[in-house]
Every structure is written in C-alpha cells, then in structure tokens.
Design a protein around this motif. Sequence first.
Motif, mmCIF file in Angstrom:
data_model
loop_
_atom_site.group_PDB
_atom_site.id
_atom_site.type_symbol
_atom_site.label_atom_id
_atom_site.label_comp_id
_atom_site.label_asym_id
_atom_site.label_seq_id
_atom_site.Cartn_x
_atom_site.Cartn_y
_atom_site.Cartn_z
ATOM 1 N N GLN A 1 0.833 -1.200 0.000
ATOM 2 C CA GLN A 1 0.000 0.000 0.000
ATOM 3 C C GLN A 1 0.871 1.254 0.000
ATOM 4 O O GLN A 1 0.510 2.265 -0.595
ATOM 5 C CB GLN A 1 -0.918 0.007 1.233
ATOM 6 N N GLU A 2 2.012 1.175 0.644
ATOM 7 C CA GLU A 2 2.897 2.330 0.789
ATOM 8 C C GLU A 2 4.016 2.288 -0.252
ATOM 9 O O GLU A 2 4.767 1.321 -0.343
ATOM 10 C CB GLU A 2 3.515 2.344 2.193
ATOM 11 N N PRO A 3 4.165 3.329 -1.084
ATOM 12 C CA PRO A 3 5.277 3.365 -2.042
ATOM 13 C C PRO A 3 6.587 3.738 -1.357
ATOM 14 O O PRO A 3 6.587 4.309 -0.254
ATOM 15 C CB PRO A 3 4.846 4.459 -3.025
ATOM 16 N N LEU A 4 7.690 3.420 -1.991
ATOM 17 C CA LEU A 4 8.990 3.817 -1.457
ATOM 18 C C LEU A 4 9.146 5.334 -1.515
ATOM 19 O O LEU A 4 9.595 5.964 -0.561
ATOM 20 C CB LEU A 4 10.120 3.154 -2.245
ATOM 21 N N THR A 5 8.787 5.914 -2.654
ATOM 22 C CA THR A 5 8.914 7.356 -2.832
ATOM 23 C C THR A 5 8.050 7.773 -4.012
ATOM 24 O O THR A 5 7.313 6.955 -4.573
ATOM 25 C CB THR A 5 10.390 7.752 -3.073
ATOM 26 N N TYR A 6 8.136 9.029 -4.373
ATOM 27 C CA TYR A 6 7.375 9.541 -5.514
ATOM 28 C C TYR A 6 8.337 10.134 -6.538
ATOM 29 O O TYR A 6 9.343 10.760 -6.185
ATOM 30 C CB TYR A 6 6.366 10.610 -5.069
ATOM 31 N N SER A 7 8.017 9.910 -7.797
ATOM 32 C CA SER A 7 8.852 10.369 -8.889
ATOM 33 C C SER A 7 8.112 11.423 -9.705
ATOM 34 O O SER A 7 6.936 11.264 -10.004
ATOM 35 C CB SER A 7 9.206 9.173 -9.790
ATOM 36 N N LYS A 8 8.811 12.506 -10.038
ATOM 37 C CA LYS A 8 8.203 13.504 -10.914
ATOM 38 C C LYS A 8 9.169 13.858 -12.042
ATOM 39 O O LYS A 8 10.387 13.919 -11.854
ATOM 40 C CB LYS A 8 7.805 14.764 -10.138
ATOM 41 N N TRP A 9 8.606 14.024 -13.225
ATOM 42 C CA TRP A 9 9.387 14.360 -14.405
ATOM 43 C C TRP A 9 9.280 15.847 -14.664
ATOM 44 O O TRP A 9 8.184 16.412 -14.668
ATOM 45 C CB TRP A 9 8.885 13.562 -15.606
ATOM 46 N N VAL A 10 10.427 16.486 -14.866
ATOM 47 C CA VAL A 10 10.466 17.934 -15.067
ATOM 48 C C VAL A 10 11.406 18.263 -16.224
ATOM 49 O O VAL A 10 12.153 17.416 -16.715
ATOM 50 C CB VAL A 10 10.943 18.668 -13.805
ATOM 51 N N PHE A 11 11.371 19.521 -16.630
ATOM 52 C CA PHE A 11 12.326 20.016 -17.613
ATOM 53 C C PHE A 11 13.530 20.627 -16.900
ATOM 54 O O PHE A 11 13.392 21.286 -15.875
ATOM 55 C CB PHE A 11 11.684 21.086 -18.498
ATOM 56 N N PHE A 12 14.705 20.387 -17.477
ATOM 57 C CA PHE A 12 15.927 21.049 -17.049
ATOM 58 C C PHE A 12 16.326 22.041 -18.142
ATOM 59 O O PHE A 12 16.175 21.762 -19.337
ATOM 60 C CB PHE A 12 17.056 20.043 -16.835
ATOM 61 N N ILE A 13 16.837 23.202 -17.715
ATOM 62 C CA ILE A 13 17.313 24.216 -18.644
ATOM 63 C C ILE A 13 18.680 24.711 -18.182
ATOM 64 O O ILE A 13 19.137 24.367 -17.089
ATOM 65 C CB ILE A 13 16.334 25.417 -18.726
ATOM 66 N N GLN A 14 19.334 25.509 -19.015
ATOM 67 C CA GLN A 14 20.572 26.143 -18.587
ATOM 68 C C GLN A 14 20.265 27.207 -17.538
ATOM 69 O O GLN A 14 19.255 27.902 -17.629
ATOM 70 C CB GLN A 14 21.276 26.790 -19.772
ATOM 71 N N LYS A 15 21.152 27.345 -16.569
ATOM 72 C CA LYS A 15 20.949 28.380 -15.543
ATOM 73 C C LYS A 15 20.908 29.779 -16.160
ATOM 74 O O LYS A 15 20.209 30.662 -15.669
ATOM 75 C CB LYS A 15 22.051 28.306 -14.487
ATOM 76 N N ASP A 16 21.642 29.968 -17.244
ATOM 77 C CA ASP A 16 21.653 31.266 -17.911
ATOM 78 C C ASP A 16 20.290 31.622 -18.503
ATOM 79 O O ASP A 16 20.040 32.790 -18.819
ATOM 80 C CB ASP A 16 22.706 31.287 -19.027
ATOM 81 N N ASN A 17 19.429 30.595 -18.655
ATOM 82 C CA ASN A 17 18.108 30.832 -19.252
ATOM 83 C C ASN A 17 16.993 30.980 -18.221
ATOM 84 O O ASN A 17 15.814 31.004 -18.584
ATOM 85 C CB ASN A 17 17.756 29.703 -20.228
ATOM 86 N N ILE A 18 17.366 31.040 -16.934
ATOM 87 C CA ILE A 18 16.360 31.284 -15.901
ATOM 88 C C ILE A 18 15.693 32.642 -16.170
ATOM 89 O O ILE A 18 16.377 33.657 -16.348
ATOM 90 C CB ILE A 18 16.978 31.268 -14.489
ATOM 91 N N GLY A 19 14.381 32.673 -16.214
ATOM 92 C CA GLY A 19 13.658 33.892 -16.519
ATOM 93 C C GLY A 19 13.391 34.081 -17.999
ATOM 94 O O GLY A 19 12.526 34.867 -18.386
ATOM 95 N N LYS A 20 14.134 33.320 -18.824
ATOM 96 C CA LYS A 20 13.932 33.391 -20.274
ATOM 97 C C LYS A 20 13.103 32.208 -20.779
ATOM 98 O O LYS A 20 12.282 32.359 -21.684
ATOM 99 C CB LYS A 20 15.275 33.410 -20.999
ATOM 100 N N LEU A 21 13.348 31.044 -20.199
ATOM 101 C CA LEU A 21 12.607 29.848 -20.586
ATOM 102 C C LEU A 21 11.712 29.409 -19.432
ATOM 103 O O LEU A 21 12.112 29.488 -18.270
ATOM 104 C CB LEU A 21 13.570 28.708 -20.949
ATOM 105 N N LYS A 22 10.530 28.939 -19.757
ATOM 106 C CA LYS A 22 9.605 28.460 -18.736
ATOM 107 C C LYS A 22 8.796 27.312 -19.322
ATOM 108 O O LYS A 22 8.919 26.981 -20.507
ATOM 109 C CB LYS A 22 8.663 29.591 -18.286
ATOM 110 N N PHE A 23 8.001 26.685 -18.478
ATOM 111 C CA PHE A 23 7.090 25.650 -18.972
ATOM 112 C C PHE A 23 5.777 25.729 -18.210
ATOM 113 O O PHE A 23 5.624 25.166 -17.131
ATOM 114 C CB PHE A 23 7.693 24.246 -18.832
#
Length: 246
Positions: free
Chosen positions: A106-128
């Motif tokens: 009944q209890e899972p080990l943990t939870y997994s989530k899939w996300v996008f990774f971007i370059q740090k230089d693109n913070i504020g320029k790229l979003k999802f």
Amino acid sequence: MMKKLAISSLMVLLSLSLSFSLNAQAAFRIGCNDMPPYSFSLDDGTITGLATELVEGVFKAMGIGDYEIKVFPWARSLRMLTAGTLHAVYTMQKNKDREILFYYPQEPLTYSKWVFFIQKDNIGKLKFDSLDDLKGKQIGLVRDYKYTSALWEFVKKENNYQIVSAEELNFKKLAAGRVDYVISEYNIGKYLAEKMGISDKVVALENTPIESASPIYIVFSKKTVKKEFVDKFSNELNRLKAAKYE
C-alpha cells in the motif's frame, strides 16, 4: 568396515551439500535496477541509493537479515520476478498488468516527478506552463523512454526534438547549449548533473512538472511471497517514513 565408513562419509557429505544448497537458496533475493540515485552499485559491489536505504531499513525493522540485493537489467528482473526466482524487485511503477502478476504494498517507497531542465543562464527566459512554451525550442529526449502521448504528439508536429541513447548525452548537450530543454526524472536529473560536474550550469524547473508525481514501489512475487508479508512490509515502511520526516 571400510566400506561402511565410506558410505557413511558419503552420506554426511551429501547431507552437508544438501544443507548448504538449501541455505544458499534461503536468502530473500531482491533485484533492483541501475537507477541512481534510487538504486545503484558502488565500485566494491555494494548496492546503495535512496530506495535501497528504505528497503534495507524496513527489512532491519522486520528482523530479516538473510537477504541479498543485486542489480539486474530491467527486462531480466521482471522475468525473474514473474518466475519467482526473485522475491522482490524495486524500483517499479504500477500498471494493471503488473498488479496481476505481483503484490504491491500500500505504501510506495517514494514519488517520482518528471520535469524540464534548462541552462541556468536561461532562468527567466525559458519556462514551462504549457506545451506552447516549447515552440521554436530544441527538446532533448531519450530513446525508448515512455513520455506522455501529448508531449510526443507535440514534438513530432513541431519537429523540435533530438533523441539520444542515454540521459548523460542529453545533459552534455544542454550544458553546451545544443538543446534548450531536457526532460528527466527530477532526482535522477539532479544526480546526473552533480555527477557530471555541470550542476552549476543546469537547473530543474521544479514547480512545473510535466505530469503528476507518480509512486515508485518495491513489488513482490506472488509465487514465492505471501500477501501477509507484503502487508507487514508496507506497515513498517509507512512507520519508517513517518519517523524519518516527523
């Protein structure tokens, strides 16, 4: 007299051999996948990782010391679990076919989530916020990974994706600016970036998961493990996680 001694000695040897064989097979055999940081082997052969620590913690709480954990290729571990030559396998997500074959706690080990990774230089320029944010951008994907059908339809229509054989290659491309977005499981992506020495160059869009977080389990063979054992494991896992985060 010598003949009787020889026969007696042979019987003892056979008895010891049989006893050793039974004892050798008595260990609770657990398979896992090479999926750092959840499960992976060190240079000395030790199996470690976030999920491994939880599994071993529960077994310790249950008073089970006679077990072994080994890394197997994904397809092989499923075959062995189905046949009962493995008692359990982690880390695994849930689907209807697997629920027929295996016991899920009944209890899972943990939870997994899939996300996008971007370059740090693109913070504020790229979003999802939606798939439209990916238009005109290059997306790094991994061959044979099961992404959402909506994402596949979108990137094929836009023809803005690049496929590689391993996640490390995608992160190299991202760090070099050859792709704009890379899709990865959050903890795996963070681990790879740190391992590759590029954690100062790439960052996860943590609050914009591609899909809802999904549970990751250890599952048990219905051929060799009783449901009562699985229920007890689940209860101990719940208690262990609660104690860890309280």
